[in-house]
Design an enzyme around this catalytic site. Structure first.
Site, mmCIF file in Angstrom:
data_model
loop_
_atom_site.group_PDB
_atom_site.id
_atom_site.type_symbol
_atom_site.label_atom_id
_atom_site.label_comp_id
_atom_site.label_asym_id
_atom_site.label_seq_id
_atom_site.Cartn_x
_atom_site.Cartn_y
_atom_site.Cartn_z
ATOM 1 N N GLY A 208 0.818 -1.205 0.000
ATOM 2 C CA GLY A 208 0.000 0.000 0.000
ATOM 3 C C GLY A 208 0.845 1.245 0.000
ATOM 4 O O GLY A 208 2.042 1.212 -0.314
ATOM 5 N N ASN A 209 0.224 2.362 0.346
ATOM 6 C CA ASN A 209 0.949 3.628 0.403
ATOM 7 C C ASN A 209 0.380 4.470 1.534
ATOM 8 O O ASN A 209 -0.551 4.058 2.232
ATOM 9 C CB ASN A 209 0.875 4.356 -0.948
ATOM 10 N N ARG A 210 0.899 5.677 1.695
ATOM 11 C CA ARG A 210 0.580 6.494 2.862
ATOM 12 C C ARG A 210 -0.539 7.506 2.614
ATOM 13 O O ARG A 210 -0.772 8.380 3.442
ATOM 14 C CB ARG A 210 1.850 7.232 3.319
#
Length: 405
Positions: A208-210
């Site tokens: 995923g990412n932030r």
């Protein structure tokens, strides 16, 4: 400067108790609020509660304090009128120009922005009479929010729930900030994506990412405040649903792609503020991946995800639609942030690209943002640091200018 003058109308529905929270939010943020409940509303929340929370006496009839002509004065002097909840009966009376109590008289005399937050059972909201009344009000410039979906009175569940008071407050705040210039997106359908997608590795892990979704949600709220019909494709975001927005929840990039493509087919504008994962695992383990006894790490083969922004830019449902992308960039030896962004704008084929310098993790999760908005016509607009709501309105300014050419 004097405090903004707000008339809070409360119609006779069970959701009237939630208007107390909206009233507190308005007063605590410095607004001068006069509450005008209908007689029916006082069956749910008494006048003493409204007086205590607003610091003002509460009247419901045109014969109270006649010398002050309240049925005219309140509407004439207001900076905003908000009705929450707005029942089916109230919507009908407002649409037909009735003036049979203080609230409907105030609505007739108001020359300021008007926001209505409906709350009723699903069958009442979907009835042709209510649909026609809402359409009439919107044609006159009234911002009628879409009701939320969820638990209604008793055991019923469906569309018709009052949006959360904090989100109604946010819609009111943005309408007040824009003043009379509030509906340049009225009649437009816009699609906004928000958050970050997740690609599962096994039942407990994902790539995923932030991305927090804050900017996408700010865009959705701003579009509602400007009169648009908004579909928000939300990827793994835990924020409350913006008032008046249709929310479609997704998890992976493939799910986001399907939802955006479907919604974009008839949309006037699409703003891709979400951060889709560029890659996904070729294989997803059915069980948790265990550590090896010899300390070796597993090898994970990746495949590229579909490029959603490039696809909707290339295959537009409407030839005159506007497509906006986001670029979270860092500079490197190959070029600066803007160098990479201009190359991405050309490669994706969108009309506008909002460029964020995310060096050091900037922007993610922050309530503030700064950006450069690049146009396919070669334009570049620097947006200084401010709230994400401020940036959202700058983006919609650019979109509205292109839609109204």
């Amino acid at each position: 400067m004097s405090s903004p003058r707000v008339v809070l109308g409360v119609a006779g529905g069970i959701a009237a108790y939630k208007a107390c929270e909206l009233l507190r939010a308005l007063t605590e943020s410095g607004h001068d609020v006069t509450v005008v409940p209908t007689e029916a509303a006082l069956n749910f929340v008494g006048a003493a509660t409204w007086s205590a929370l607003s610091g003002k006496p509460v009247h419901t009839g045109v014969w109270d304090d006649v010398h002050e002509v309240p049925h005219v004065r309140l509407g004439q002097s207001a900076d905003l009128v908000v009705v929450a909840p707005a029942t089916a009966d109230l919507l009908a009376r407002a649409a037909h120009g009735r003036a049979d109590d203080l609230l409907t008289s105030t609505l007739l005399t108001a020359r300021c922005p008007v926001v209505m937050a409906p709350a009723m059972h699903t069958e009442m909201w979907e009835h042709p009479a209510t649909v026609a009344n809402v359409a009439t009000l919107r044609e006159r410039g009234v911002l009628v929010l879409e009701p939320a979906e969820g638990r209604l009175t008793g055991v019923d569940t469906g569309k018709g729930r009052l949006p959360e008071p904090v989100e109604i407050f946010e819609a009111c705040r943005q309408v007040l900030a824009r003043g009379s210039d509030v509906d340049d997106l009225r009649g437009r359908h816009v699609v906004v994506s928000a958050g970050g997608t997740r690609e599962p590795l096994d039942p407990v892990r994902f790539l995923g990412n932030r991305s927090s979704g804050l900017q996408g949600y700010a865009l959705a709220r701003a579009a509602v405040a400007r009169g648009a019909e908004v579909t928000l494709v939300s990827a793994n975001v835990t924020l409350p649903d913006p008032a008046g927005v249709k929310v479609v929840r997704v998890g992976t990039t493939s799910e986001l792609r399907d939802a955006v493509v479907s919604a974009a087919a008839a949309a006037d504008a699409v703003v891709m503020a979400a951060a889709p994962a560029d890659f996904r695992p070729v294989d997803v383990s059915d069980s948790k991946i265990k550590k090896a006894d010899d300390g070796t790490a597993p090898t994970i083969d990746l495949v590229q995800n579909p490029d959603v922004l490039a696809e909707i830019s290339r295959e537009r449902g409407r030839a005159d639609s506007v497509v906006v992308g986001f670029a979270a960039e860092t500079g490197d030896d190959a070029g600066s942030v803007l160098d990479h962004a201009r190359a991405k704008l050309a490669r994706k084929g969108c009309d506008l690209l909002v460029v964020n310098d995310v060096s050091g993790g900037a922007v993610f999760g922050s309530p503030d943002n700064q950006a450069v908005v690049l146009g396919s016509d070669g334009s570049a607009t620097e947006v200084p640091r401010g709230t994400k709501a401020d940036l959202a309105h700058v983006i919609w300014d650019h979109v509205a200018a292109r839609l109204n050419r």
